[in-house]
Motif scaffolding. Structure first.
Motif, PDB file in Angstrom:
ATOM      1  N   GLN A 118       0.843  -1.191   0.000  1.00  0.00           N
ATOM      2  CA  GLN A 118       0.000   0.000   0.000  1.00  0.00           C
ATOM      3  C   GLN A 118       0.879   1.242   0.000  1.00  0.00           C
ATOM      4  OE1 GLN A 118      -3.333  -0.092  -0.325  1.00  0.00           O
ATOM      5  NE2 GLN A 118      -3.123  -2.333  -0.453  1.00  0.00           N
ATOM      6  N   PRO A 119       0.518   2.242  -0.795  1.00  0.00           N
ATOM      7  CA  PRO A 119      -0.634   2.286  -1.685  1.00  0.00           C
ATOM      8  C   PRO A 119      -0.459   1.355  -2.883  1.00  0.00           C
ATOM      9  CG  PRO A 119       0.732   4.211  -2.020  1.00  0.00           C
ATOM     10  CD  PRO A 119       1.304   3.505  -0.834  1.00  0.00           C
ATOM     11  N   ALA A 120      -1.580   0.808  -3.335  1.00  0.00           N
ATOM     12  CA  ALA A 120      -1.552  -0.140  -4.443  1.00  0.00           C
ATOM     13  C   ALA A 120      -1.304   0.586  -5.760  1.00  0.00           C
ATOM     14  CB  ALA A 120      -2.881  -0.892  -4.505  1.00  0.00           C
ATOM     15  N   PRO A 121      -0.704  -0.105  -6.730  1.00  0.00           N
ATOM     16  CA  PRO A 121      -0.540   0.498  -8.061  1.00  0.00           C
ATOM     17  C   PRO A 121      -1.903   0.833  -8.669  1.00  0.00           C
ATOM     18  CG  PRO A 121       0.834  -1.462  -7.833  1.00  0.00           C
ATOM     19  CD  PRO A 121      -0.075  -1.440  -6.646  1.00  0.00           C
ATOM     20  N   THR A 122      -1.968   1.925  -9.394  1.00  0.00           N
ATOM     21  CA  THR A 122      -3.209   2.307 -10.057  1.00  0.00           C
ATOM     22  C   THR A 122      -3.369   1.508 -11.351  1.00  0.00           C
ATOM     23  OG1 THR A 122      -2.163   4.057 -11.354  1.00  0.00           O
ATOM     24  CG2 THR A 122      -2.987   4.652  -9.156  1.00  0.00           C
ATOM     25  N   ALA A 123      -4.594   1.520 -11.881  1.00  0.00           N
ATOM     26  CA  ALA A 123      -4.838   0.862 -13.161  1.00  0.00           C
ATOM     27  C   ALA A 123      -4.000   1.510 -14.259  1.00  0.00           C
ATOM     28  CB  ALA A 123      -6.323   0.934 -13.504  1.00  0.00           C
ATOM     29  N   LEU A 124      -3.846   2.839 -14.189  1.00  0.00           N
ATOM     30  CA  LEU A 124      -3.051   3.543 -15.201  1.00  0.00           C
ATOM     31  C   LEU A 124      -1.588   3.127 -15.133  1.00  0.00           C
ATOM     32  CD1 LEU A 124      -2.730   5.672 -17.403  1.00  0.00           C
ATOM     33  CD2 LEU A 124      -2.473   7.404 -15.602  1.00  0.00           C
ATOM     34  N   GLN A 125      -1.038   3.008 -13.934  1.00  0.00           N
ATOM     35  CA  GLN A 125       0.351   2.569 -13.803  1.00  0.00           C
ATOM     36  C   GLN A 125       0.535   1.175 -14.398  1.00  0.00           C
ATOM     37  OE1 GLN A 125       0.477   3.118  -9.516  1.00  0.00           O
ATOM     38  NE2 GLN A 125       2.122   4.623  -9.709  1.00  0.00           N
ATOM     39  N   GLN A 126      -0.394   0.276 -14.106  1.00  0.00           N
ATOM     40  CA  GLN A 126      -0.290  -1.090 -14.621  1.00  0.00           C
ATOM     41  C   GLN A 126      -0.368  -1.124 -16.145  1.00  0.00           C
ATOM     42  OE1 GLN A 126      -2.433  -4.169 -12.276  1.00  0.00           O
ATOM     43  NE2 GLN A 126      -3.058  -2.493 -10.912  1.00  0.00           N
ATOM     44  N   THR A 127      -1.285  -0.333 -16.709  1.00  0.00           N
ATOM     45  CA  THR A 127      -1.409  -0.278 -18.164  1.00  0.00           C
ATOM     46  C   THR A 127      -0.145   0.297 -18.795  1.00  0.00           C
ATOM     47  OG1 THR A 127      -3.811   0.010 -17.998  1.00  0.00           O
ATOM     48  CG2 THR A 127      -2.762   0.667 -20.072  1.00  0.00           C
ATOM     49  N   PHE A 128       0.367   1.359 -18.187  1.00  0.00           N
ATOM     50  CA  PHE A 128       1.574   2.019 -18.701  1.00  0.00           C
ATOM     51  C   PHE A 128       2.758   1.060 -18.726  1.00  0.00           C
ATOM     52  CE2 PHE A 128       5.378   4.613 -17.408  1.00  0.00           C
ATOM     53  CZ  PHE A 128       5.612   5.198 -18.641  1.00  0.00           C
ATOM     54  N   ILE A 129       2.958   0.330 -17.642  1.00  0.00           N
ATOM     55  CA  ILE A 129       4.090  -0.598 -17.570  1.00  0.00           C
ATOM     56  C   ILE A 129       3.877  -1.780 -18.513  1.00  0.00           C
ATOM     57  CG2 ILE A 129       5.355  -2.155 -16.045  1.00  0.00           C
ATOM     58  CD1 ILE A 129       4.830  -0.142 -13.772  1.00  0.00           C
ATOM     59  N   GLN A 130       2.629  -2.253 -18.626  1.00  0.00           N
ATOM     60  CA  GLN A 130       2.339  -3.355 -19.541  1.00  0.00           C
ATOM     61  C   GLN A 130       2.566  -2.944 -20.990  1.00  0.00           C
ATOM     62  OE1 GLN A 130       1.746  -6.472 -18.701  1.00  0.00           O
ATOM     63  NE2 GLN A 130       1.688  -7.073 -20.863  1.00  0.00           N
ATOM     64  N   GLU A 131       2.147  -1.738 -21.336  1.00  0.00           N
ATOM     65  CA  GLU A 131       2.385  -1.236 -22.692  1.00  0.00           C
ATOM     66  C   GLU A 131       3.873  -1.067 -22.955  1.00  0.00           C
ATOM     67  OE1 GLU A 131       0.314  -0.544 -25.300  1.00  0.00           O
ATOM     68  OE2 GLU A 131      -1.231  -1.570 -24.122  1.00  0.00           O
ATOM     69  N   SER A 132       4.628  -0.685 -21.938  1.00  0.00           N
ATOM     70  CA  SER A 132       6.075  -0.531 -22.095  1.00  0.00           C
ATOM     71  C   SER A 132       6.742  -1.860 -22.418  1.00  0.00           C
ATOM     72  CB  SER A 132       6.688   0.070 -20.823  1.00  0.00           C
ATOM     73  OG  SER A 132       6.209   1.378 -20.593  1.00  0.00           O
ATOM     74  N   LYS A 133       6.135  -2.942 -21.952  1.00  0.00           N
ATOM     75  CA  LYS A 133       6.684  -4.270 -22.221  1.00  0.00           C
ATOM     76  C   LYS A 133       6.695  -4.555 -23.712  1.00  0.00           C
ATOM     77  CE  LYS A 133       6.172  -9.105 -20.758  1.00  0.00           C
ATOM     78  NZ  LYS A 133       5.365 -10.050 -19.926  1.00  0.00           N
ATOM     79  N   GLN A 134       5.725  -3.988 -24.419  1.00  0.00           N
ATOM     80  CA  GLN A 134       5.617  -4.221 -25.858  1.00  0.00           C
ATOM     81  C   GLN A 134       6.347  -3.150 -26.678  1.00  0.00           C
ATOM     82  OE1 GLN A 134       4.139  -7.044 -26.462  1.00  0.00           O
ATOM     83  NE2 GLN A 134       3.453  -7.265 -24.332  1.00  0.00           N
ATOM     84  N   ALA A 135       6.935  -2.178 -25.997  1.00  0.00           N
ATOM     85  CA  ALA A 135       7.552  -1.054 -26.717  1.00  0.00           C
ATOM     86  C   ALA A 135       8.757  -1.517 -27.517  1.00  0.00           C
ATOM     87  CB  ALA A 135       7.958   0.034 -25.731  1.00  0.00           C
ATOM     88  N   LYS A 136       8.938  -0.897 -28.660  1.00  0.00           N
ATOM     89  CA  LYS A 136      10.071  -1.195 -29.521  1.00  0.00           C
ATOM     90  C   LYS A 136      10.976   0.024 -29.598  1.00  0.00           C
ATOM     91  CE  LYS A 136       7.385  -4.368 -32.420  1.00  0.00           C
ATOM     92  NZ  LYS A 136       6.904  -4.647 -33.793  1.00  0.00           N
ATOM     93  N   PRO A 137      12.246  -0.190 -29.901  1.00  0.00           N
ATOM     94  CA  PRO A 137      13.132   0.971 -30.089  1.00  0.00           C
ATOM     95  C   PRO A 137      12.577   1.890 -31.162  1.00  0.00           C
ATOM     96  CG  PRO A 137      14.397  -1.059 -30.013  1.00  0.00           C
ATOM     97  CD  PRO A 137      12.959  -1.458 -30.076  1.00  0.00           C
ATOM     98  N   VAL A 138      12.742   3.185 -30.972  1.00  0.00           N
ATOM     99  CA  VAL A 138      12.269   4.154 -31.953  1.00  0.00           C
ATOM    100  C   VAL A 138      13.067   3.985 -33.232  1.00  0.00           C
ATOM    101  CG1 VAL A 138      11.950   6.593 -32.461  1.00  0.00           C
ATOM    102  CG2 VAL A 138      11.640   5.739 -30.124  1.00  0.00           C
ATOM    103  N   MET A 139      12.374   3.839 -34.362  1.00  0.00           N
ATOM    104  CA  MET A 139      13.032   3.630 -35.643  1.00  0.00           C
ATOM    105  C   MET A 139      12.895   4.878 -36.498  1.00  0.00           C
ATOM    106  SD  MET A 139      13.898   0.591 -34.916  1.00  0.00           S
ATOM    107  CE  MET A 139      14.608   0.010 -36.418  1.00  0.00           C
TER     108      MET A 139
END
Length: 336
Positions: free
Chosen positions: A251-272
Protein backbone atom coordinates in the motif's frame (compact mmCIF):
# COMPACT_ATOMS: atom_id res chain seq x y z
CA UNK A 1 29.63 38.14 15.36
CA UNK A 2 30.45 34.97 17.27
CA UNK A 3 28.18 31.97 16.78
CA UNK A 4 24.47 32.04 15.97
CA UNK A 5 22.07 34.72 17.14
CA UNK A 6 18.41 34.31 18.08
CA UNK A 7 17.37 37.67 16.63
CA UNK A 8 18.58 40.53 14.46
CA UNK A 9 17.16 44.00 15.17
CA UNK A 10 16.66 46.25 12.16
CA UNK A 11 15.46 49.82 12.64
CA UNK A 12 15.49 53.32 11.20
CA UNK A 13 18.10 55.43 12.92
CA UNK A 14 16.13 58.66 12.70
CA UNK A 15 13.30 57.81 15.03
CA UNK A 16 13.64 54.24 16.30
CA UNK A 17 16.93 54.08 18.16
CA UNK A 18 15.43 54.47 21.63
CA UNK A 19 12.72 51.88 21.03
CA UNK A 20 15.16 49.45 19.39
CA UNK A 21 17.54 49.77 22.33
CA UNK A 22 14.71 49.09 24.78
CA UNK A 23 13.64 46.03 22.75
CA UNK A 24 17.23 44.82 22.65
CA UNK A 25 17.56 45.04 26.42
CA UNK A 26 14.21 43.31 26.92
CA UNK A 27 15.21 40.37 24.70
CA UNK A 28 18.59 40.09 26.43
CA UNK A 29 16.76 39.86 29.76
CA UNK A 30 15.09 36.70 28.45
CA UNK A 31 18.46 35.15 27.70
CA UNK A 32 18.28 35.56 23.92
CA UNK A 33 21.32 36.28 21.78
CA UNK A 34 20.51 39.41 19.81
CA UNK A 35 22.47 41.18 17.06
CA UNK A 36 22.22 44.94 17.58
CA UNK A 37 24.52 47.28 15.67
CA UNK A 38 25.57 49.44 18.63
CA UNK A 39 26.51 46.28 20.52
CA UNK A 40 28.09 44.22 17.74
CA UNK A 41 29.91 46.65 15.44
CA UNK A 42 33.24 47.89 16.82
CA UNK A 43 34.04 51.59 16.62
CA UNK A 44 35.67 52.64 13.38
CA UNK A 45 34.10 49.78 11.36
CA UNK A 46 32.02 50.53 8.27
CA UNK A 47 28.86 48.74 9.44
CA UNK A 48 27.18 49.19 6.03
CA UNK A 49 29.65 46.71 4.51
CA UNK A 50 30.40 44.57 7.54
CA UNK A 51 28.22 41.58 6.63
CA UNK A 52 28.12 41.47 2.84
CA UNK A 53 28.06 37.95 1.36
CA UNK A 54 31.33 36.49 0.18
CA UNK A 55 31.95 35.65 -3.48
CA UNK A 56 31.69 31.96 -2.58
CA UNK A 57 28.29 32.51 -0.95
CA UNK A 58 27.07 34.44 -3.99
CA UNK A 59 28.21 31.66 -6.32
CA UNK A 60 26.56 29.01 -4.12
CA UNK A 61 23.24 30.88 -4.16
CA UNK A 62 23.37 31.41 -7.93
CA UNK A 63 24.04 27.73 -8.58
CA UNK A 64 21.28 26.71 -6.16
CA UNK A 65 18.78 28.88 -8.03
CA UNK A 66 19.72 27.15 -11.29
CA UNK A 67 18.85 23.72 -9.96
CA UNK A 68 15.68 22.17 -11.39
CA UNK A 69 12.70 21.78 -9.04
CA UNK A 70 12.36 18.50 -7.21
CA UNK A 71 10.49 15.89 -9.26
CA UNK A 72 8.98 14.46 -6.10
CA UNK A 73 8.13 15.69 -2.62
CA UNK A 74 7.61 13.90 0.67
CA UNK A 75 4.38 15.52 1.81
CA UNK A 76 1.45 17.50 0.38
CA UNK A 77 -0.45 19.34 3.14
CA UNK A 78 -4.21 19.79 2.71
CA UNK A 79 -5.87 22.09 5.25
CA UNK A 80 -8.25 24.98 5.88
CA UNK A 81 -6.80 28.48 6.02
CA UNK A 82 -8.49 28.90 9.40
CA UNK A 83 -5.93 26.42 10.77
CA UNK A 84 -2.91 28.24 9.28
CA UNK A 85 -1.10 28.80 12.59
CA UNK A 86 -1.04 25.11 13.42
CA UNK A 87 -0.19 24.12 9.84
CA UNK A 88 2.73 26.56 9.74
CA UNK A 89 4.12 24.94 12.88
CA UNK A 90 3.60 21.46 11.46
CA UNK A 91 5.17 22.38 8.13
CA UNK A 92 8.23 23.89 9.80
CA UNK A 93 8.65 20.82 12.00
CA UNK A 94 8.50 18.55 8.94
CA UNK A 95 11.09 20.63 7.12
CA UNK A 96 13.34 20.54 10.17
CA UNK A 97 13.16 16.74 9.87
CA UNK A 98 14.42 17.01 6.30
CA UNK A 99 11.02 16.47 4.67
CA UNK A 100 10.23 18.28 1.44
CA UNK A 101 6.70 19.63 1.69
CA UNK A 102 4.09 21.14 -0.60
CA UNK A 103 2.43 23.96 1.34
CA UNK A 104 0.30 26.36 -0.71
CA UNK A 105 1.51 29.48 1.09
CA UNK A 106 5.08 28.62 0.03
CA UNK A 107 4.69 26.51 -3.10
CA UNK A 108 2.41 28.46 -5.47
CA UNK A 109 3.89 31.38 -7.47
CA UNK A 110 1.79 34.54 -7.51
CA UNK A 111 0.93 34.34 -11.22
CA UNK A 112 0.34 30.57 -11.41
CA UNK A 113 -2.84 28.63 -12.17
CA UNK A 114 -3.85 27.85 -8.59
CA UNK A 115 -5.83 24.67 -9.29
CA UNK A 116 -3.25 23.30 -11.70
CA UNK A 117 -0.46 23.91 -9.20
CA UNK A 118 -2.41 22.01 -6.53
CA UNK A 119 -2.96 19.00 -8.78
CA UNK A 120 0.69 18.96 -9.79
CA UNK A 121 1.70 19.20 -6.13
CA UNK A 122 -0.44 16.17 -5.27
CA UNK A 123 0.96 14.22 -8.22
CA UNK A 124 4.54 14.95 -7.13
CA UNK A 125 4.06 14.08 -3.43
CA UNK A 126 4.64 10.69 -1.85
CA UNK A 127 2.20 11.35 1.01
CA UNK A 128 -1.05 13.31 1.15
CA UNK A 129 -1.42 14.80 4.64
CA UNK A 130 -4.83 16.09 5.72
CA UNK A 131 -5.22 18.38 8.74
CA UNK A 132 -8.64 17.58 10.19
CA UNK A 133 -10.77 20.35 11.71
CA UNK A 134 -14.46 21.32 11.47
CA UNK A 135 -13.63 23.80 8.71
CA UNK A 136 -11.38 21.53 6.63
CA UNK A 137 -13.77 18.57 6.52
CA UNK A 138 -16.55 20.86 5.27
CA UNK A 139 -14.38 22.64 2.72
CA UNK A 140 -15.19 21.82 -0.93
CA UNK A 141 -11.59 22.66 -1.84
CA UNK A 142 -10.19 20.16 0.64
CA UNK A 143 -12.71 17.57 -0.54
CA UNK A 144 -11.57 18.06 -4.14
CA UNK A 145 -7.93 17.58 -3.10
CA UNK A 146 -8.83 14.39 -1.21
CA UNK A 147 -10.67 12.97 -4.20
CA UNK A 148 -7.81 13.70 -6.57
CA UNK A 149 -5.26 12.15 -4.19
CA UNK A 150 -7.48 9.07 -3.83
CA UNK A 151 -7.77 8.76 -7.62
CA UNK A 152 -3.97 8.49 -7.75
CA UNK A 153 -3.88 5.95 -4.89
CA UNK A 154 -1.76 8.31 -2.82
CA UNK A 155 -0.95 7.31 0.74
CA UNK A 156 -3.31 9.46 2.80
CA UNK A 157 -2.30 10.42 6.34
CA UNK A 158 -4.65 12.33 8.66
CA UNK A 159 -3.84 14.43 11.71
CA UNK A 160 -6.54 15.74 14.03
CA UNK A 161 -6.14 19.42 14.86
CA UNK A 162 -9.60 20.06 16.30
CA UNK A 163 -12.37 17.66 17.27
CA UNK A 164 -14.62 16.61 14.38
CA UNK A 165 -17.71 14.46 13.94
CA UNK A 166 -16.51 11.21 12.31
CA UNK A 167 -19.83 11.02 10.45
CA UNK A 168 -18.89 14.20 8.57
CA UNK A 169 -15.61 12.84 7.23
CA UNK A 170 -15.06 12.22 3.54
CA UNK A 171 -15.37 8.44 2.88
CA UNK A 172 -11.67 8.26 1.96
CA UNK A 173 -10.76 9.84 5.31
CA UNK A 174 -13.24 7.93 7.45
CA UNK A 175 -11.36 4.67 6.95
CA UNK A 176 -8.02 6.10 8.15
CA UNK A 177 -6.93 6.26 11.79
CA UNK A 178 -5.90 9.82 12.52
CA UNK A 179 -2.96 10.99 14.63
CA UNK A 180 -4.37 13.17 17.42
CA UNK A 181 -2.75 16.61 17.59
CA UNK A 182 -5.77 18.21 19.27
CA UNK A 183 -3.77 18.56 22.52
CA UNK A 184 -1.30 20.63 20.56
CA UNK A 185 1.16 21.99 23.08
CA UNK A 186 1.09 19.01 25.43
CA UNK A 187 1.59 16.11 23.05
CA UNK A 188 2.93 17.75 19.89
CA UNK A 189 6.41 16.18 20.06
CA UNK A 190 5.08 12.68 20.78
CA UNK A 191 2.46 12.82 18.05
CA UNK A 192 4.90 14.38 15.62
CA UNK A 193 7.29 11.46 16.11
CA UNK A 194 4.44 9.11 15.26
CA UNK A 195 3.68 11.15 12.14
CA UNK A 196 7.29 10.96 10.96
CA UNK A 197 7.34 7.18 11.49
CA UNK A 198 4.19 6.90 9.39
CA UNK A 199 5.66 9.00 6.59
CA UNK A 200 8.86 6.93 6.64
CA UNK A 201 7.06 3.58 6.34
CA UNK A 202 8.05 1.69 3.16
CA UNK A 203 9.59 4.83 1.68
CA UNK A 204 11.14 3.08 -1.32
CA UNK A 205 7.80 1.67 -2.47
CA UNK A 206 5.95 4.94 -1.94
CA UNK A 207 8.62 6.95 -3.74
CA UNK A 208 8.52 4.57 -6.71
CA UNK A 209 4.73 4.78 -6.69
CA UNK A 210 5.02 8.54 -7.18
CA UNK A 211 7.67 8.20 -9.89
CA UNK A 212 5.76 5.73 -12.05
CA UNK A 213 2.52 7.61 -11.47
CA UNK A 214 4.06 10.81 -12.83
CA UNK A 215 5.46 8.99 -15.85
CA UNK A 216 2.13 7.28 -16.54
CA UNK A 217 0.21 10.55 -16.25
CA UNK A 218 2.58 12.24 -18.68
CA UNK A 219 2.17 9.32 -21.11
CA UNK A 220 -1.62 9.61 -20.85
CA UNK A 221 -1.61 13.39 -21.28
CA UNK A 222 0.53 13.08 -24.44
CA UNK A 223 -1.95 10.71 -26.09
CA UNK A 224 -0.23 7.48 -25.03
CA UNK A 225 2.83 8.39 -27.06
CA UNK A 226 5.16 5.48 -27.81
CA UNK A 227 8.10 7.82 -27.20
CA UNK A 228 7.21 8.08 -23.49
CA UNK A 229 7.05 4.34 -22.78
CA UNK A 230 9.73 2.78 -20.59
CA UNK A 231 12.61 0.91 -22.16
CA UNK A 232 15.70 -0.99 -21.15
CA UNK A 233 16.78 -1.01 -17.51
CA UNK A 234 14.18 1.61 -16.61
CA UNK A 235 11.40 -0.74 -17.74
CA UNK A 236 12.98 -3.64 -15.81
CA UNK A 237 12.97 -1.57 -12.59
CA UNK A 238 9.33 -0.53 -13.08
CA UNK A 239 8.22 -4.07 -13.91
CA UNK A 240 9.94 -5.44 -10.80
CA UNK A 241 8.28 -2.73 -8.66
CA UNK A 242 4.85 -3.56 -10.05
CA UNK A 243 5.27 -7.30 -9.61
CA UNK A 244 6.48 -6.91 -6.02
CA UNK A 245 3.68 -4.48 -5.16
CA UNK A 246 1.00 -6.83 -6.47
CA UNK A 247 2.45 -10.00 -4.97
CA UNK A 248 2.98 -8.46 -1.52
CA UNK A 249 -0.21 -6.39 -1.61
CA UNK A 250 1.76 -3.23 -0.86
CA UNK A 251 0.00 0.00 0.00
CA UNK A 252 -0.63 2.29 -1.69
CA UNK A 253 -1.55 -0.14 -4.44
CA UNK A 254 -0.54 0.50 -8.06
CA UNK A 255 -3.21 2.31 -10.06
CA UNK A 256 -4.84 0.86 -13.16
CA UNK A 257 -3.05 3.54 -15.20
CA UNK A 258 0.35 2.57 -13.80
CA UNK A 259 -0.29 -1.09 -14.62
CA UNK A 260 -1.41 -0.28 -18.16
CA UNK A 261 1.57 2.02 -18.70
CA UNK A 262 4.09 -0.60 -17.57
CA UNK A 263 2.34 -3.35 -19.54
CA UNK A 264 2.38 -1.24 -22.69
CA UNK A 265 6.07 -0.53 -22.10
CA UNK A 266 6.68 -4.27 -22.22
CA UNK A 267 5.62 -4.22 -25.86
CA UNK A 268 7.55 -1.05 -26.72
CA UNK A 269 10.07 -1.19 -29.52
CA UNK A 270 13.13 0.97 -30.09
CA UNK A 271 12.27 4.15 -31.95
CA UNK A 272 13.03 3.63 -35.64
CA UNK A 273 13.98 6.60 -37.83
CA UNK A 274 14.48 6.45 -41.59
CA UNK A 275 17.46 8.44 -42.92
CA UNK A 276 15.41 9.75 -45.85
CA UNK A 277 13.03 11.55 -43.51
CA UNK A 278 15.34 12.92 -40.87
CA UNK A 279 18.01 15.10 -42.40
CA UNK A 280 20.94 12.82 -41.71
CA UNK A 281 23.92 12.54 -43.97
CA UNK A 282 24.85 9.00 -44.87
CA UNK A 283 28.12 7.67 -46.06
CA UNK A 284 27.84 5.60 -49.25
CA UNK A 285 25.26 3.13 -48.04
CA UNK A 286 24.89 -0.16 -49.83
CA UNK A 287 24.50 -3.81 -49.09
CA UNK A 288 28.11 -3.79 -47.98
CA UNK A 289 27.02 -1.62 -45.03
CA UNK A 290 29.70 1.03 -44.93
CA UNK A 291 27.95 2.92 -42.11
CA UNK A 292 25.91 5.97 -41.20
CA UNK A 293 27.33 9.36 -40.30
CA UNK A 294 25.29 11.54 -37.94
CA UNK A 295 25.81 15.29 -37.84
CA UNK A 296 25.13 16.97 -34.52
CA UNK A 297 23.69 20.19 -35.96
CA UNK A 298 21.08 18.32 -38.03
CA UNK A 299 19.98 16.02 -35.20
CA UNK A 300 19.71 18.54 -32.37
CA UNK A 301 15.93 18.87 -32.65
CA UNK A 302 15.32 15.21 -33.47
CA UNK A 303 16.90 14.06 -30.24
CA UNK A 304 14.79 16.37 -28.05
CA UNK A 305 17.63 18.66 -27.15
CA UNK A 306 20.01 15.97 -25.96
CA UNK A 307 23.60 16.86 -26.77
CA UNK A 308 25.50 14.29 -28.80
CA UNK A 309 29.22 13.65 -29.03
CA UNK A 310 31.06 15.04 -32.08
CA UNK A 311 30.03 13.56 -35.45
CA UNK A 312 30.65 9.83 -35.48
CA UNK A 313 30.21 6.93 -37.83
CA UNK A 314 28.11 4.13 -36.39
CA UNK A 315 28.60 0.69 -37.79
CA UNK A 316 25.34 -1.28 -38.22
CA UNK A 317 25.23 -4.38 -36.07
CA UNK A 318 23.04 -6.34 -38.45
CA UNK A 319 23.25 -5.92 -42.22
CA UNK A 320 20.48 -7.54 -44.22
CA UNK A 321 19.84 -7.13 -47.89
CA UNK A 322 18.18 -3.73 -47.64
CA UNK A 323 17.91 -2.88 -43.94
CA UNK A 324 20.57 -2.10 -41.39
CA UNK A 325 19.79 -1.70 -37.67
CA UNK A 326 22.27 0.00 -35.41
CA UNK A 327 21.93 0.53 -31.67
CA UNK A 328 24.20 2.56 -29.44
CA UNK A 329 23.39 2.66 -25.68
CA UNK A 330 24.58 6.25 -25.36
CA UNK A 331 22.33 7.31 -28.23
CA UNK A 332 19.30 5.42 -27.02
CA UNK A 333 17.69 5.35 -30.45
CA UNK A 334 17.48 2.89 -33.33
CA UNK A 335 18.25 4.05 -36.88
CA UNK A 336 16.74 2.25 -39.80
Amino acid sequence: MNGFQDAFISYGRADSKAFALKLYQHLRDYGLKVWFDFENIPLGVDFQHQHLPTSFQNEFIRESLRQPPATSLNVFISYSRVDSDFVHKLNEALQMQGKTTWFDQESIPADADFQQEIYQGIEASDNFLVVLSPRSINSPYCADEVEYAASLNKRIVTVLHQAVNPADLHPELAKIQWIDFSQNEIDFATNFSQLVRTLDTDREHVSSHTKWSQRALEWQEKGNSQDLLLRGSEFAVAQNWLQTALEQNKQPAPTALQQTFIQESKQAKPVMIKPSNCGIETAPFSRSCQGIKIRLAEWRSVLMGKLLPPPVTIKPLNCGNQTALCWQPWLGIGIR
